[in-house]
Design a protein around this motif. Sequence first.
Motif, PDB file in Angstrom:
ATOM      1  N   ILE A  64     -10.664 -28.442  23.019  1.00  0.00           N
ATOM      2  CA  ILE A  64     -10.004 -29.154  24.109  1.00  0.00           C
ATOM      3  C   ILE A  64     -10.927 -29.148  25.328  1.00  0.00           C
ATOM      4  CG2 ILE A  64      -7.958 -29.310  25.564  1.00  0.00           C
ATOM      5  CD1 ILE A  64      -7.360 -29.609  22.588  1.00  0.00           C
ATOM      6  N   ALA A  65     -11.306 -30.323  25.819  1.00  0.00           N
ATOM      7  CA  ALA A  65     -12.141 -30.391  27.031  1.00  0.00           C
ATOM      8  C   ALA A  65     -11.351 -29.850  28.223  1.00  0.00           C
ATOM      9  CB  ALA A  65     -12.574 -31.824  27.289  1.00  0.00           C
ATOM     10  N   SER A  66     -12.066 -29.353  29.221  1.00  0.00           N
ATOM     11  CA  SER A  66     -11.375 -28.758  30.362  1.00  0.00           C
ATOM     12  C   SER A  66     -12.098 -29.063  31.662  1.00  0.00           C
ATOM     13  CB  SER A  66     -11.262 -27.235  30.186  1.00  0.00           C
ATOM     14  OG  SER A  66     -12.546 -26.631  30.237  1.00  0.00           O
ATOM     15  N   ILE A  67     -11.357 -28.970  32.745  1.00  0.00           N
ATOM     16  CA  ILE A  67     -11.916 -29.047  34.089  1.00  0.00           C
ATOM     17  C   ILE A  67     -11.154 -28.048  34.951  1.00  0.00           C
ATOM     18  CG2 ILE A  67     -10.409 -31.020  34.629  1.00  0.00           C
ATOM     19  CD1 ILE A  67     -12.525 -31.894  36.685  1.00  0.00           C
ATOM     20  N   VAL A  68     -11.877 -27.200  35.646  1.00  0.00           N
ATOM     21  CA  VAL A  68     -11.279 -26.192  36.527  1.00  0.00           C
ATOM     22  C   VAL A  68     -11.256 -26.749  37.938  1.00  0.00           C
ATOM     23  CG1 VAL A  68     -11.512 -23.876  37.500  1.00  0.00           C
ATOM     24  CG2 VAL A  68     -12.031 -24.269  35.079  1.00  0.00           C
ATOM     25  N   VAL A  69     -10.092 -26.688  38.582  1.00  0.00           N
ATOM     26  CA  VAL A  69      -9.961 -27.147  39.969  1.00  0.00           C
ATOM     27  C   VAL A  69      -9.912 -25.929  40.881  1.00  0.00           C
ATOM     28  CG1 VAL A  69      -8.556 -28.404  41.630  1.00  0.00           C
ATOM     29  CG2 VAL A  69      -8.762 -29.238  39.272  1.00  0.00           C
ATOM     30  N   ASN A  70     -10.915 -25.804  41.718  1.00  0.00           N
ATOM     31  CA  ASN A  70     -10.988 -24.754  42.732  1.00  0.00           C
ATOM     32  C   ASN A  70     -10.235 -25.268  43.960  1.00  0.00           C
ATOM     33  OD1 ASN A  70     -11.830 -22.659  44.472  1.00  0.00           O
ATOM     34  ND2 ASN A  70     -13.743 -23.718  44.957  1.00  0.00           N
ATOM     35  N   ASN A  87     -10.133 -16.394  50.900  1.00  0.00           N
ATOM     36  CA  ASN A  87     -11.591 -16.431  50.770  1.00  0.00           C
ATOM     37  C   ASN A  87     -12.023 -17.740  50.112  1.00  0.00           C
ATOM     38  OD1 ASN A  87     -11.982 -13.831  51.831  1.00  0.00           O
ATOM     39  ND2 ASN A  87     -11.510 -12.905  49.859  1.00  0.00           N
ATOM     40  N   ARG A  88     -13.218 -18.177  50.431  1.00  0.00           N
ATOM     41  CA  ARG A  88     -13.754 -19.405  49.858  1.00  0.00           C
ATOM     42  C   ARG A  88     -15.175 -19.180  49.365  1.00  0.00           C
ATOM     43  NH1 ARG A  88      -9.634 -21.299  52.645  1.00  0.00           N
ATOM     44  NH2 ARG A  88      -8.920 -23.451  52.437  1.00  0.00           N
ATOM     45  N   ASN A  89     -15.499 -19.869  48.292  1.00  0.00           N
ATOM     46  CA  ASN A  89     -16.853 -19.847  47.750  1.00  0.00           C
ATOM     47  C   ASN A  89     -17.554 -21.116  48.238  1.00  0.00           C
ATOM     48  OD1 ASN A  89     -19.191 -19.953  46.229  1.00  0.00           O
ATOM     49  ND2 ASN A  89     -18.210 -19.309  44.319  1.00  0.00           N
ATOM     50  N   TYR A  90     -18.374 -20.969  49.258  1.00  0.00           N
ATOM     51  CA  TYR A  90     -18.981 -22.141  49.896  1.00  0.00           C
ATOM     52  C   TYR A  90     -20.133 -22.723  49.084  1.00  0.00           C
ATOM     53  CZ  TYR A  90     -16.074 -21.082  53.901  1.00  0.00           C
ATOM     54  OH  TYR A  90     -14.987 -20.860  54.713  1.00  0.00           O
ATOM     55  N   ALA A  91     -20.480 -22.069  47.976  1.00  0.00           N
ATOM     56  CA  ALA A  91     -21.487 -22.647  47.089  1.00  0.00           C
ATOM     57  C   ALA A  91     -20.898 -23.743  46.209  1.00  0.00           C
ATOM     58  CB  ALA A  91     -22.105 -21.552  46.213  1.00  0.00           C
ATOM     59  N   LEU A  92     -19.572 -23.853  46.188  1.00  0.00           N
ATOM     60  CA  LEU A  92     -18.907 -24.841  45.349  1.00  0.00           C
ATOM     61  C   LEU A  92     -18.462 -26.022  46.195  1.00  0.00           C
ATOM     62  CD1 LEU A  92     -16.729 -22.518  43.090  1.00  0.00           C
ATOM     63  CD2 LEU A  92     -19.002 -23.465  42.615  1.00  0.00           C
ATOM     64  N   SER A  93     -18.775 -27.232  45.720  1.00  0.00           N
ATOM     65  CA  SER A  93     -18.415 -28.449  46.451  1.00  0.00           C
ATOM     66  C   SER A  93     -18.435 -29.629  45.486  1.00  0.00           C
ATOM     67  CB  SER A  93     -19.392 -28.687  47.603  1.00  0.00           C
ATOM     68  OG  SER A  93     -19.096 -29.894  48.275  1.00  0.00           O
TER      69      SER A  93
END
Length: 539
Positions: free
Chosen positions: A206-212, A231-237
Amino acid sequence: MASRSSTFFSRSKVLLHAATPAPNAAAIAQTLHEAARRFVIETPDVHTRNLALEAVIEHLRQQPADVHHAFSEICAKAPIGHHWLHDSFMAHATLRDDPFVALAEAAESVSADLQKLRELIWNVNRWLFRNPTSVGGQARGRIDSRFRGLYRQAADRMVEQLGVRRAEPTDRLRRVAIVTPQVLDLPHAPTRDALWLGAELQRQGIASIVVNANTMPATSELDLFRYEIGNRNYALSGLQHLPATWSDYRDELAVYTPPAHRSVERHCRDVLETLEQAQVDAVIAHDTLFLQDVLAARWPTLWIATGGDVPYARCDAIWVAAELVNDGTRARAAANGSPEILARQLLFTLPQDAAPADRAELGLPADAVVLLSIGSRLADEVDAGFRTLVAEILRAEPSAWLLLVGPGTEPMPVRFDADIRARVRAIGLHDSPRALYRSCDIYLNPFRTGGGTSAQTAMADGMPIVTLAAGDVGAVAGAALAVPDQASYRDHLLALVRDPQARAAFSDRSRARIRATFDFPAQVAEIVATLQRLAATPR
């Protein structure tokens, strides 16, 4: 050089200690009240003001009950700042029911502003979670009912305004979205759960996509006292494809991080449109207020518990620890339009393996019996009752040491009595919790309702566990390994400290409980079957 805020905090404590040798309770309370109001008026910024108010609370906690009563009466007549600040300050200062209930009752005034409503619900629930014994069950029920009612009206109104329509049923599940409040790093258990879910889904075809989703507040628009932000991971955009280099997963994983929006509606629309473009067929959700309602209106949605039992947001089915399911759970789920409850076990994803940590580097004797507590909130959760119990154990058994691990723990040994303080170590964050589990002897869960993930990992690594039976950690340990009350907690811990054979036996029982109960690929296979059934069912 000390910061301006920490210097102000120190000066505040000196001022309070100098000012409060007063002749009676009313005079002491009046002095504390005047200091609090002065700090609110005169401090240069919110952070510094809150530090000064912390000094008031610290001093108040050292006073007898009649001072607390007098302080509450004075504050009721002359509030400390605007009502959000006053009620949130009084909630923490007194730990009584009334100010918590007052915050919930005032929620209607911000129910049209989804950002502020979300901030209030999130903060009050976090405070209640961190103080599991300070607010009574009746008050907690009133707060929960009030928040759920206002939230439901606001969320349904937003879904209608966005014009979300249900996707057509499909008998083929091709892609699943995993929507989580935040993606940080692998030691963060909810992050690990979301990424492992995506990777295991792909392994099972099953294909997947994670939503942050970043749905936690980024600031306090209500100007609450002791407010918390996510908290936020600012490396993700935006949309990124991250290499899966954890456990034995190796396939790339799609992770989407929406732009930061002040508007909750705009944020929800952005994620909705992205998932429509990705052609998802179903959603797995953790606690993402408002966003989950929008997605559940569009696609079949399975909510997977990470600690609680019933979400505020809508979903088609709930996956929750069987030990947490009761008549109240079923009633709340039915009222929330979530008729199907899958009474199972919490998901279990094991952090990266590691060799045992070097005790000498941790400042621990090689022959000590080391009691370990790990958590991101230990600075709040290691309360006076827990400290008293541990102190009894350390006094009774000179071989026993306590190791505290987690952010903000470094200064915590000074909270313990001087005669046992040298055997309390606190090291802050550690880059490999499993290295600590493998070098210590007994895992202690403080008197909290959380801690399930830490307990799971400790048990998987063969640590005997001492915990109360409440919340998710009670579900992880099970009735055979959890204890019902603090007296039993003390007796069980003392027996384990004194008897290495008992520790070995409970080590075996911990491992056996994990092997028999937590099978991640099997859990994901059932999740897939559930989503396939939900996706094929018209609604």
